[in-house]
Design a protein around this motif. Structure first.
Motif, PDB file in Angstrom:
ATOM      1  N   VAL A 141     -19.822  20.540  -4.567  1.00 16.61           N
ATOM      2  CA  VAL A 141     -20.904  19.652  -4.990  1.00 16.61           C
ATOM      3  C   VAL A 141     -20.636  18.244  -4.488  1.00 16.61           C
ATOM      4  O   VAL A 141     -19.515  17.921  -4.063  1.00 16.61           O
ATOM      5  N   VAL A 142     -21.646  17.410  -4.537  1.00 18.48           N
ATOM      6  CA  VAL A 142     -21.473  15.986  -4.267  1.00 18.48           C
ATOM      7  C   VAL A 142     -21.435  15.261  -5.608  1.00 18.48           C
ATOM      8  O   VAL A 142     -21.880  15.781  -6.636  1.00 18.48           O
ATOM      9  N   ASN A 143     -20.885  14.058  -5.598  1.00 19.54           N
ATOM     10  CA  ASN A 143     -20.891  13.262  -6.828  1.00 19.54           C
ATOM     11  C   ASN A 143     -22.315  12.815  -7.118  1.00 19.54           C
ATOM     12  O   ASN A 143     -22.922  12.083  -6.329  1.00 19.54           O
ATOM     13  N   LEU A 144     -22.835  13.269  -8.239  1.00 19.58           N
ATOM     14  CA  LEU A 144     -24.242  13.027  -8.537  1.00 19.58           C
ATOM     15  C   LEU A 144     -24.486  13.252 -10.026  1.00 19.58           C
ATOM     16  O   LEU A 144     -23.808  14.067 -10.662  1.00 19.58           O
ATOM     17  N   THR A 145     -25.428  12.507 -10.569  1.00 17.06           N
ATOM     18  CA  THR A 145     -25.856  12.712 -11.954  1.00 17.06           C
ATOM     19  C   THR A 145     -27.362  12.929 -11.975  1.00 17.06           C
ATOM     20  O   THR A 145     -28.119  12.124 -11.422  1.00 17.06           O
ATOM     21  N   ILE A 182     -34.496   6.735 -11.027  1.00 15.81           N
ATOM     22  CA  ILE A 182     -34.908   7.375  -9.773  1.00 15.81           C
ATOM     23  C   ILE A 182     -35.615   8.672 -10.154  1.00 15.81           C
ATOM     24  O   ILE A 182     -35.039   9.526 -10.837  1.00 15.81           O
ATOM     25  N   ILE A 183     -36.861   8.822  -9.719  1.00 15.86           N
ATOM     26  CA  ILE A 183     -37.674   9.965 -10.132  1.00 15.86           C
ATOM     27  C   ILE A 183     -37.588  11.060  -9.071  1.00 15.86           C
ATOM     28  O   ILE A 183     -37.882  10.819  -7.897  1.00 15.86           O
ATOM     29  N   LEU A 184     -37.188  12.243  -9.485  1.00 17.70           N
ATOM     30  CA  LEU A 184     -37.191  13.408  -8.611  1.00 17.70           C
ATOM     31  C   LEU A 184     -38.370  14.284  -9.040  1.00 17.70           C
ATOM     32  O   LEU A 184     -38.280  15.053  -9.990  1.00 17.70           O
ATOM     33  N   ALA A 185     -39.501  14.123  -8.319  1.00 16.27           N
ATOM     34  CA  ALA A 185     -40.745  14.803  -8.677  1.00 16.27           C
ATOM     35  C   ALA A 185     -40.833  16.132  -7.930  1.00 16.27           C
ATOM     36  O   ALA A 185     -40.955  16.157  -6.696  1.00 16.27           O
ATOM     37  N   HIS A 296     -28.197   7.689  -2.297  1.00  9.44           N
ATOM     38  CA  HIS A 296     -29.117   6.695  -2.853  1.00  9.44           C
ATOM     39  C   HIS A 296     -28.639   6.218  -4.223  1.00  9.44           C
ATOM     40  O   HIS A 296     -28.733   5.025  -4.545  1.00  9.44           O
ATOM     41  N   LEU A 297     -28.138   7.130  -5.052  1.00  9.39           N
ATOM     42  CA  LEU A 297     -27.638   6.742  -6.375  1.00  9.39           C
ATOM     43  C   LEU A 297     -26.467   5.784  -6.240  1.00  9.39           C
ATOM     44  O   LEU A 297     -26.359   4.798  -6.982  1.00  9.39           O
ATOM     45  N   GLU A 298     -25.577   6.046  -5.287  1.00  9.81           N
ATOM     46  CA  GLU A 298     -24.455   5.140  -5.057  1.00  9.81           C
ATOM     47  C   GLU A 298     -24.944   3.734  -4.710  1.00  9.81           C
ATOM     48  O   GLU A 298     -24.438   2.734  -5.230  1.00  9.81           O
ATOM     49  N   ALA A 299     -25.939   3.678  -3.834  1.00  9.23           N
ATOM     50  CA  ALA A 299     -26.472   2.377  -3.431  1.00  9.23           C
ATOM     51  C   ALA A 299     -27.137   1.656  -4.597  1.00  9.23           C
ATOM     52  O   ALA A 299     -26.993   0.433  -4.757  1.00  9.23           O
ATOM     53  N   GLU A 300     -27.861   2.406  -5.424  1.00 12.37           N
ATOM     54  CA  GLU A 300     -28.522   1.807  -6.583  1.00 12.37           C
ATOM     55  C   GLU A 300     -27.508   1.264  -7.585  1.00 12.37           C
ATOM     56  O   GLU A 300     -27.673   0.177  -8.141  1.00 12.37           O
ATOM     57  N   ILE A 301     -26.457   2.029  -7.814  1.00  7.76           N
ATOM     58  CA  ILE A 301     -25.425   1.572  -8.757  1.00  7.76           C
ATOM     59  C   ILE A 301     -24.791   0.279  -8.248  1.00  7.76           C
ATOM     60  O   ILE A 301     -24.613  -0.692  -8.997  1.00  7.76           O
ATOM     61  N   LYS A 302     -24.451   0.264  -6.967  1.00  2.00           N
ATOM     62  CA  LYS A 302     -23.816  -0.921  -6.409  1.00  2.00           C
ATOM     63  C   LYS A 302     -24.732  -2.134  -6.498  1.00  2.00           C
ATOM     64  O   LYS A 302     -24.299  -3.244  -6.823  1.00  2.00           O
ATOM     65  N   ALA A 303     -26.031  -1.920  -6.225  1.00  4.02           N
ATOM     66  CA  ALA A 303     -26.979  -3.029  -6.272  1.00  4.02           C
ATOM     67  C   ALA A 303     -27.175  -3.560  -7.683  1.00  4.02           C
ATOM     68  O   ALA A 303     -27.466  -4.745  -7.879  1.00  4.02           O
ATOM     69  N   ARG A 304     -27.010  -2.696  -8.669  1.00  6.91           N
ATOM     70  CA  ARG A 304     -27.284  -3.100 -10.053  1.00  6.91           C
ATOM     71  C   ARG A 304     -26.029  -3.501 -10.826  1.00  6.91           C
ATOM     72  O   ARG A 304     -26.119  -3.829 -12.009  1.00  6.91           O
ATOM     73  N   ILE A 305     -24.892  -3.460 -10.187  1.00 11.38           N
ATOM     74  CA  ILE A 305     -23.656  -3.831 -10.879  1.00 11.38           C
ATOM     75  C   ILE A 305     -23.719  -5.241 -11.471  1.00 11.38           C
ATOM     76  O   ILE A 305     -23.328  -5.454 -12.634  1.00 11.38           O
ATOM     77  N   PRO A 306     -24.212  -6.258 -10.740  1.00 10.31           N
ATOM     78  CA  PRO A 306     -24.281  -7.602 -11.351  1.00 10.31           C
ATOM     79  C   PRO A 306     -25.130  -7.625 -12.621  1.00 10.31           C
ATOM     80  O   PRO A 306     -24.744  -8.255 -13.617  1.00 10.31           O
TER      81      PRO A 306
END
Length: 618
Positions: A141-145, A182-185, A296-306
């Motif tokens: 698997v990949v790291n993902l939630t 993040i919506i997975l439709a 994409h989740l990794e990028a979102e987490i990094k962007a929202r860390i501040p």
């Protein structure tokens, strides 16, 4: 960056353990979002029937582990955390509600999900917002939630509550409305996309398609001669992110227990050999979808860390202030308990004295009693009735007996004065009682306003009881003192007042004195007696108007300010540790609140430290 996804997973788990899972839970402070709400997450949205939502999740994981059946199967949010392990490590799963218990048989994972769902919702197909946390460890698997929600539906089917349609949509909205979601439709390709519940709802909350990933399932089941290229290439329905096509296992494959390795190979072959989709094969399939979402989740987490760090720091400040307001847990040794009780009593006394001295409202009512209530009561006393002509004659006659007075009826004067002054006892006692009532009210108010006491209802009751007992003693002393003031005025008259009164007898019309016998029993003689007594009583009443307040303040108000809890302090010194501890028993709700805030504070402090460590290690 993988450690950041792991950090978010740990924070989500901790939030769930604390009951703090966004709109589904109980926020610490309504003015700010919860930590759960601030964490980026991928939420899976699809229809309840035939959308292929469960198959997509199982394909991403590479395991059969989700309950299946007709109607509503997912009835609680499932927080699915995927953790990539080293090669050759056996796949296993862990539930947050079953710590340290590993599941290597994934059919037992399915059963546990079903059992845990039934435990919370019963078997009548109700839904619950309380999430189940499942972590799957695997080298494949990949790291993902992912957060799997109940499937959307337009009508309640047999066995479902009538409100199920509205309840599910409300739950889904509560997740996907959050800007970090993040919506997975998920939409089946063999249905018109215009009727897709997932696309319809995601468009309402994300009209520009900035947070939505479209997944098209069942491409292999479309009618011959048709394809979904326009959708997958973003022409039929455009999203900021690319559409991904998925080919799930068929029901026959599931029944025949076709494993995921074979299913993924078949999916890869479908896209690679398809005349319609071969040019898109590189960005189709469940493996590509998992990698796309993970990146994409990794990028979102990094962007929202501040922003997450700012929220954590703000929440820590709020929690520390609240913990300071609630106070620390009570000590267990007798000396510390006694010290705590004495400090709490002094805090109460400070508030009480502020009420008396004017720092807080209430003490001004004491002055009102003396300035308005007592004078008004004195003015209303029936002195005129007591000193009426008829009553004066009666009392003079009774005082004389068979020896008529010779010059002035001294005994009658004394009886008339005693009788008149006795009326003053009632307003004097009423003033004492009025001040007592005010002081009791100030005690009640002071207990309510002493912030430190709010934790200890038993001590509040003890302080109130001790204060009331003291006020009763003060009232008794005050009543005795004020009544003695009145009695003292009766016991010894002011002789100088009577010496200054004119004593000439009345004269007749010719100017000659009327005989003494006639004078003693004339109406004018009795009126003069009544007038003299009235003047004397008025003088005494005026004096008492000022001395009664002095006595009341000295015996009640001053003593309440100086020694309200003195007897209580003596009693405290005789109590043992168990008795002292009983006084410091806290309100169970407050104790629960402190524990909840303390756990949250630990969570936020730990989160801040972990984020700092991860950022430093990059």
């Amino acid at each position: 960056m993988e450690s950041l996804i792991g950090l978010v997973n740990r924070l989500q788990n901790a939030c769930t353990l604390l009951g703090d899972y966004g709109s589904a839970g109980d926020s610490v402070f309504s003015s700010v979002p919860t930590l759960w709400e601030s964490l980026p997450s991928v939420v899976v949205v699809g229809g309840q029937v035939s959308s292929g939502k469960s198959s997509v999740l199982e394909s991403i994981v590479g395991r059969d582990f989700l309950p299946r059946g007709s109607g509503i199967v997912t009835r609680r949010p499932l927080v699915l955390q995927l953790h990539k392990t080293e090669p050759r490590v056996e796949d296993y799963a862990e539930f947050l509600h079953l710590p340290k218990q590993r599941f290597t048989d994934f059919s037992m994972v399915r059963k546990e999900i079903q059992d845990e769902t039934d435990k919370m919702t019963g078997t009548n197909r109700r839904i619950s917002p309380v999430p189940i946390h499942l972590t799957i460890y695997s080298p494949n698997v990949v790291n993902l939630t992912l957060i799997d929600l109940p499937g959307l539906t337009k009508v309640a089917i047999e066995g479902q509550p009538e409100a199920i349609v509205r309840d599910i949509e409300s739950m889904v909205r509560s997740y996907i409305l959050k800007p970090n979601c993040i919506i997975l439709a998920i939409t089946p390709a063999n249905q018109d996309i215009a009727t897709s519940d997932a696309i319809k709802l995601s468009k309402e909350v994300d009209p520009l398609g900035e947070r939505t990933f479209g997944v098209l399932t069942k491409l292999d089941l479309m009618d011959k001669g048709t394809n979904a290229v326009d959708i997958l290439e973003g022409r039929a329905y455009q999203l900021r992110h690319p559409w991904v096509g998925i080919v799930n296992r068929s029901q026959a494959d599931i029944n025949n227990k076709v494993d995921m390795v074979a299913a993924r190979q078949r999916e890869h072959e479908f896209f690679a050999t398809s005349l319609d989709y071969s040019h898109l094969a590189g960005r189709m399939g469940s493996e590509y979808l998992a990698k796309l979402l993970s990146k994409h989740l990794e990028a979102e987490i990094k962007a929202r860390i501040p922003a997450i760090t700012s929220l954590i720091n703000h929440s820590i400040d709020e929690l520390e202030r609240e913990m300071s307001h609630i106070g620390n847990p009570v000590a267990v040794d007798a000396a510390a308990q006694l010290y705590t009780i004495l400090e709490l009593c002094r805090a109460f006394e400070r508030v009480f004295k502020e009420h008396l001295d004017g720092g807080r409202p209430g003490g001004d009512r004491i002055f009102t009693v003396f300035d308005s209530q007592l004078p008004a009561a004195l003015r209303k006393l029936p002195f005129d009735q007591h000193l009426s002509l008829q009553n004066v004659k009666r009392i003079v006659s009774q005082a004389d007996g068979y020896h008529p007075h010779l010059i002035a009826p001294e005994q009658a004067y004394r009886r008339l004065i005693d009788g008149a002054l006795s009326y003053i006892k009632e307003p004097a006692a009423a003033s004492v009682d009025a001040i007592h009532s005010i002081l009791k009210e100030l005690v009640r108010r002071s207990i309510r306003e002493t912030e430190e006491l709010k934790r200890f209802p038993a001590l509040q009751n003890e302080i109130a009881s001790a204060a009331y007992d003291a006020l009763e003693r003060f009232r008794g002393d005050s009543r005795k003192t004020t009544l003695r003031l009145v009695e003292m005025e009766s016991s010894y008259l002011t002789v100088d007042f009577f010496r200054k009164l004119p004593m000439e007898p009345e004269r007749g019309s010719a100017g000659s004195p009327i005989s003494s016998t006639t004078d003693r029993y004339s109406e004018g003689h009795f009126r003069r007696i009544g007038s003299n007594v009235s003047s004397y009583v008025a003088m005494v009443a005026e004096n008492l108007r000022y001395t009664i307040p002095k006595a009341v303040v000295h015996c009640q108000v001053r003593e309440a300010g100086r020694s309200l809890l003195d007897h209580f302090y003596i009693q405290l010194g005789r109590r043992n540790s168990k008795q002292l501890g009983a006084l410091l028993n806290e309100d169970p709700l407050l104790m629960e609140r402190r524990q909840r805030f303390s756990r949250r504070l630990e969570l936020y402090q730990s989160a801040r430290d972990e984020i700092d460590w991860v950022l430093r290690s990059e």
